[in-house]
Design an enzyme around this catalytic site. Sequence first.
Site, PDB file in Angstrom:
ATOM      1  NE  ARG A 175     101.404  -1.303  -7.488  1.00  0.00           N
ATOM      2  CZ  ARG A 175     101.511  -2.091  -8.324  1.00  0.00           C
ATOM      3  NH1 ARG A 175     101.166  -3.315  -8.072  1.00  0.00           N
ATOM      4  NH2 ARG A 175     102.059  -1.862  -9.661  1.00  0.00           N
ATOM      5  CB  SER A 225     104.167   4.288 -10.404  1.00  0.00           C
ATOM      6  OG  SER A 225     102.823   4.777 -10.820  1.00  0.00           O
ATOM      7  CD  GLU A 295     102.055   2.347  -6.977  1.00  0.00           C
ATOM      8  OE1 GLU A 295     103.145   2.342  -6.884  1.00  0.00           O
ATOM      9  OE2 GLU A 295     101.223   2.010  -8.031  1.00  0.00           O
TER      10      GLU A 295
END
Length: 303
Positions: A175, A225, A295
């Site tokens: 990420r 997510s 995220e």
Amino acid sequence: MNQEILDKINTIIPGENILGDEPMSRHTTFRTGGPADCFIRISSKDELSKLISFLKKENIDYFITGNGSNLLVSDKGYRGVIISMTGLDELKVNGNHIYAGAGVLTSKVAQSALLNSLTGMEALAGIPGSVGGCLRMNAGAYGSEMKDVVESAEIMFGDGHIETIPVDDLKLRYRGSRMADENLLVIGVTFSLFTGEKNSIEEAMADFASRRRDKQPLEYPSAGSTFKRPEGYFAGKLIQDAGLRGFSIGGAQVSEKHCGFVVNKGGATSKDVMDLIRHVQKTVLDNSGVKLETEVILLGDFD
């Protein structure tokens, strides 16, 4: 935003691609968010370079977005210009390589790979983001990440010049990426895939799609997510163990199907979503000692 500024922008961008006071709920997969002062859909690298140069000169805040699939915009909106990359939609296949503009959906790249019997994109086919955003965060699914299939990317630097950067120099990691670190813009991505058997590729894509439908709350608006995976843990399991499955604030809910997802069950505001995220973070920290990081990118004023 005053009319003089809008008139100057209109010398760079065609008027039909400029929207004033545009609700960001129309441009995020959460389906929440207040109005941006100005929403602009660019359609070329030249437009992008000229527009950013002008905005910097005028000290006007701006934010780059693609499909809005990893974005939570404040109910108060955004005081500045939202630049949508969806017009950078070139998609071409050359042998085992696929070039995609930053605004192309990653799922569309996967479909193009399937049509051309190219394997490597199967696990990424269900990711809802566009190529630029997916590369910036090194999106992944089912053990596959963007870094596994990317050969190089066209990157725009702060002064407006564009370079083609090989994947090894993009600093892709869980990420994260060089683009996020240095605030660089993805213009386009070249994927390097392998020749495969079309039926096998299609079967694999169908299997991943089935798994997503079974385990993820695809029937509700969300940003995918919500939380990063903490080292040594799974966010969804931590949230479930904290007793938060199905917990709601307003129209926002911890998904009953997958606790790692915060969803808009209907009529949620961005404040509902943010309040729920903060509640989840506090409760999990109190319960397990693990700090969950989002995220999701937050844009605007949430205080």
